[in-house]
Motif scaffolding. Structure first.
Motif, PDB file in Angstrom:
ATOM      1  N   MET A 240       0.844  -1.215   0.000  1.00  0.00           N
ATOM      2  CA  MET A 240       0.000   0.000   0.000  1.00  0.00           C
ATOM      3  C   MET A 240       0.881   1.268   0.000  1.00  0.00           C
ATOM      4  N   ARG A 241       0.396   2.285  -0.744  1.00  0.00           N
ATOM      5  CA  ARG A 241       1.174   3.514  -0.837  1.00  0.00           C
ATOM      6  C   ARG A 241       1.218   4.259   0.500  1.00  0.00           C
ATOM      7  N   GLU A 242       2.346   4.904   0.760  1.00  0.00           N
ATOM      8  CA  GLU A 242       2.500   5.705   1.986  1.00  0.00           C
ATOM      9  C   GLU A 242       1.758   7.019   1.814  1.00  0.00           C
ATOM     10  N   LEU A 243       1.143   7.478   2.885  1.00  0.00           N
ATOM     11  CA  LEU A 243       0.497   8.792   2.810  1.00  0.00           C
ATOM     12  C   LEU A 243       1.564   9.873   2.963  1.00  0.00           C
ATOM     13  N   ASP A 244       1.499  10.884   2.114  1.00  0.00           N
ATOM     14  CA  ASP A 244       2.471  11.988   2.152  1.00  0.00           C
ATOM     15  C   ASP A 244       2.444  12.631   3.540  1.00  0.00           C
ATOM     16  N   PRO A 245       3.542  12.533   4.320  1.00  0.00           N
ATOM     17  CA  PRO A 245       3.519  13.077   5.688  1.00  0.00           C
ATOM     18  C   PRO A 245       3.301  14.589   5.725  1.00  0.00           C
ATOM     19  N   LEU A 246       3.691  15.256   4.664  1.00  0.00           N
ATOM     20  CA  LEU A 246       3.522  16.713   4.629  1.00  0.00           C
ATOM     21  C   LEU A 246       2.035  17.095   4.545  1.00  0.00           C
ATOM     22  N   LEU A 247       1.283  16.265   3.845  1.00  0.00           N
ATOM     23  CA  LEU A 247      -0.145  16.561   3.711  1.00  0.00           C
ATOM     24  C   LEU A 247      -0.984  15.901   4.808  1.00  0.00           C
ATOM     25  N   HIS A 248      -0.425  14.880   5.451  1.00  0.00           N
ATOM     26  CA  HIS A 248      -1.203  14.161   6.456  1.00  0.00           C
ATOM     27  C   HIS A 248      -1.172  14.877   7.805  1.00  0.00           C
ATOM     28  N   SER A 249      -1.502  16.171   7.733  1.00  0.00           N
ATOM     29  CA  SER A 249      -1.589  16.989   8.936  1.00  0.00           C
ATOM     30  C   SER A 249      -2.784  17.910   8.717  1.00  0.00           C
ATOM     31  N   GLN A 250      -3.572  18.085   9.756  1.00  0.00           N
ATOM     32  CA  GLN A 250      -4.861  18.782   9.609  1.00  0.00           C
ATOM     33  C   GLN A 250      -4.752  20.144   8.920  1.00  0.00           C
ATOM     34  N   LEU A 251      -3.872  20.992   9.455  1.00  0.00           N
ATOM     35  CA  LEU A 251      -3.823  22.360   8.952  1.00  0.00           C
ATOM     36  C   LEU A 251      -3.231  22.453   7.539  1.00  0.00           C
ATOM     37  N   ARG A 252      -2.160  21.701   7.290  1.00  0.00           N
ATOM     38  CA  ARG A 252      -1.536  21.759   5.953  1.00  0.00           C
ATOM     39  C   ARG A 252      -2.484  21.204   4.900  1.00  0.00           C
ATOM     40  N   LEU A 253      -3.186  20.125   5.249  1.00  0.00           N
ATOM     41  CA  LEU A 253      -4.140  19.538   4.299  1.00  0.00           C
ATOM     42  C   LEU A 253      -5.284  20.520   4.029  1.00  0.00           C
ATOM     43  N   ALA A 254      -5.715  21.226   5.080  1.00  0.00           N
ATOM     44  CA  ALA A 254      -6.799  22.206   4.915  1.00  0.00           C
ATOM     45  C   ALA A 254      -6.359  23.321   3.965  1.00  0.00           C
ATOM     46  N   VAL A 255      -5.150  23.809   4.142  1.00  0.00           N
ATOM     47  CA  VAL A 255      -4.642  24.905   3.294  1.00  0.00           C
ATOM     48  C   VAL A 255      -4.573  24.458   1.833  1.00  0.00           C
ATOM     49  N   VAL A 256      -4.007  23.291   1.598  1.00  0.00           N
ATOM     50  CA  VAL A 256      -3.873  22.788   0.219  1.00  0.00           C
ATOM     51  C   VAL A 256      -5.253  22.547  -0.397  1.00  0.00           C
ATOM     52  N   SER A 257      -6.190  22.012   0.392  1.00  0.00           N
ATOM     53  CA  SER A 257      -7.545  21.762  -0.122  1.00  0.00           C
ATOM     54  C   SER A 257      -8.259  23.061  -0.468  1.00  0.00           C
ATOM     55  N   LEU A 258      -8.052  24.082   0.373  1.00  0.00           N
ATOM     56  CA  LEU A 258      -8.674  25.387   0.089  1.00  0.00           C
ATOM     57  C   LEU A 258      -8.117  25.966  -1.212  1.00  0.00           C
ATOM     58  N   LEU A 259      -6.811  25.818  -1.385  1.00  0.00           N
ATOM     59  CA  LEU A 259      -6.174  26.410  -2.576  1.00  0.00           C
ATOM     60  C   LEU A 259      -6.481  25.622  -3.848  1.00  0.00           C
ATOM     61  N   LEU A 260      -7.000  24.407  -3.668  1.00  0.00           N
ATOM     62  CA  LEU A 260      -7.290  23.565  -4.841  1.00  0.00           C
ATOM     63  C   LEU A 260      -8.350  24.195  -5.745  1.00  0.00           C
ATOM     64  N   SER A 261      -9.378  24.789  -5.122  1.00  0.00           N
ATOM     65  CA  SER A 261     -10.462  25.296  -5.965  1.00  0.00           C
ATOM     66  C   SER A 261     -10.464  26.800  -6.169  1.00  0.00           C
ATOM     67  N   VAL A 262      -9.410  27.473  -5.720  1.00  0.00           N
ATOM     68  CA  VAL A 262      -9.297  28.908  -6.036  1.00  0.00           C
ATOM     69  C   VAL A 262      -7.948  29.162  -6.706  1.00  0.00           C
ATOM     70  N   GLU A 263      -7.888  30.247  -7.439  1.00  0.00           N
ATOM     71  CA  GLU A 263      -6.627  30.553  -8.126  1.00  0.00           C
ATOM     72  C   GLU A 263      -5.596  31.126  -7.149  1.00  0.00           C
ATOM     73  N   GLU A 264      -6.096  31.985  -6.252  1.00  0.00           N
ATOM     74  CA  GLU A 264      -5.205  32.642  -5.292  1.00  0.00           C
ATOM     75  C   GLU A 264      -5.994  33.010  -4.040  1.00  0.00           C
ATOM     76  N   ALA A 265      -5.391  32.871  -2.893  1.00  0.00           N
ATOM     77  CA  ALA A 265      -6.076  33.270  -1.655  1.00  0.00           C
ATOM     78  C   ALA A 265      -5.076  33.957  -0.747  1.00  0.00           C
ATOM     79  N   ASP A 266      -5.535  34.991  -0.029  1.00  0.00           N
ATOM     80  CA  ASP A 266      -4.574  35.661   0.847  1.00  0.00           C
ATOM     81  C   ASP A 266      -4.609  35.068   2.252  1.00  0.00           C
ATOM     82  N   PHE A 267      -3.643  35.481   3.044  1.00  0.00           N
ATOM     83  CA  PHE A 267      -3.427  34.909   4.369  1.00  0.00           C
ATOM     84  C   PHE A 267      -4.685  35.009   5.236  1.00  0.00           C
ATOM     85  N   SER A 268      -5.343  36.185   5.210  1.00  0.00           N
ATOM     86  CA  SER A 268      -6.503  36.347   6.096  1.00  0.00           C
ATOM     87  C   SER A 268      -7.659  35.430   5.691  1.00  0.00           C
ATOM     88  N   TYR A 269      -7.784  35.163   4.382  1.00  0.00           N
ATOM     89  CA  TYR A 269      -8.824  34.241   3.908  1.00  0.00           C
ATOM     90  C   TYR A 269      -8.541  32.843   4.455  1.00  0.00           C
TER      91      TYR A 269
END
Lengths: 96, 200
Positions: A1-30
């Motif tokens: 079985m494939r290893e889960l990317d440790p960089l993404l397997h963290s709540q906050l980092r995964l949330a940030v990447v997921s948010l940026l997935l569907s927008v072109e650009e987002a600022d820090f306060s967003y």
């Protein structure tokens, strides 16, 4: 079985990447508003994602105020895709 | 939210939750305001121009149509538009569509002026049907991108008016009313309908 990317397997980092997935650009306060994270913690996780080349961070001065904006890179998009595939594989094995 | 490890199921829930959050609140309200500003500017200018030409008979009054550039100049030079917190792919696509449409307007004016200087005949009458076609295309494309049917098909009214003007070939005073009414049909009314949908 494939290893889960440790960089993404963290709540906050995964949330940030997921948010940026569907927008072109987002600022820090967003990102702060949507993740409900503290500024310090969010900054640290953004730096980690940026160092890994998953996101691109742009710092500029807009109307005398500093503005930090982030966008997902192709590498980050591929990493998230791979991460989701691994999750599907893992959950599929649990069900079967 | 913290920097903590999560299990596989939580990961999937988190991804879908965050994607859902980006969909929320990214309404088009601001863009509908732009439609209303340009729509009403066109309608008011049309009525004013028609009244002046009707009562004075002076064709020079048609230059009041340059008032259509007023919202653009006010927005560019006098309004402080802070950068938005988030730019969606739709926002940037719409921005590019209207940049192209705006350039078409400006290049048409420049072309008419250059041709006018060379031929000694400054004829802006074709600007009206061309503007209806350009603005109609922009509105239709916006409708397609944001999936709002009322914006997609109503520009056909403007296209009909534009074809009628082009076949006539020479500007008449009632073209002003035709132009203003077209903007009412394909810009003002759809923008109000779409705004009401947001309120609901």
């Amino acid at each position: 079985m494939r290893e889960l990317d440790p960089l993404l397997h963290s709540q906050l980092r995964l949330a940030v990447v997921s948010l940026l997935l569907s927008v072109e650009e987002a600022d820090f306060s967003y990102l702060k508003d949507k993740t409900q994270a503290t500024s310090g913690n969010l900054s640290v996780q953004i730096d980690k994602l940026s160092e890994a080349g998953y996101i691109e961070v742009k710092k500029e001065i807009v109307g005398k105020k500093p503005r930090t904006s982030c966008r997902l890179t192709d590498k980050g998009r591929d990493a998230l895709k791979e991460y989701v595939e691994s999750l599907k594989e893992y959950l599929g094995k649990l069900i079967s | 939210m913290e920097d903590r490890k999560i299990n596989e199921l939580e990961s999937l829930e988190l991804i879908s939750d965050m994607i859902r959050k980006t969909k929320k609140g990214t309404t088009m309200k601001k863009d509908y305001d732009t439609f209303l500003i340009y729509g009403y500017t066109a309608l008011i200018t049309a009525i004013i121009t028609w009244v002046i030409v009707h009562f004075t008979g002076r064709g020079e009054a048609m230059f009041t149509w340059f008032a259509m550039f007023i919202p653009y100049f006010i927005n560019t030079f006098f309004c402080k538009n802070p950068k938005p917190e988030v730019t969606t792919y739709i926002d940037s696509m719409l921005g590019n569509i209207w940049k192209v449409i705006g350039s078409m307007f400006i290049f048409t004016v420049i072309a008419i002026v250059i041709i006018g200087i060379l031929t000694h005949v400054m004829n802006f009458s074709m600007m009206m049907p061309l503007s209806l076609i350009y603005a109609g295309i922009g509105t239709s494309m916006t409708g397609l991108v944001i999936k709002e049917k009322v914006f997609i098909w109503t520009p056909l009214a403007g296209l009909l008016a534009a074809v009628y003007m082009l076949t006539e070939g020479w500007c008449h005073n009632y073209w002003n009313i035709l132009f203003g009414m077209s903007f009412l049909v394909f810009m003002i009314i759809p923008a109000h309908i779409a705004r009401n949908k947001i309120k609901e």
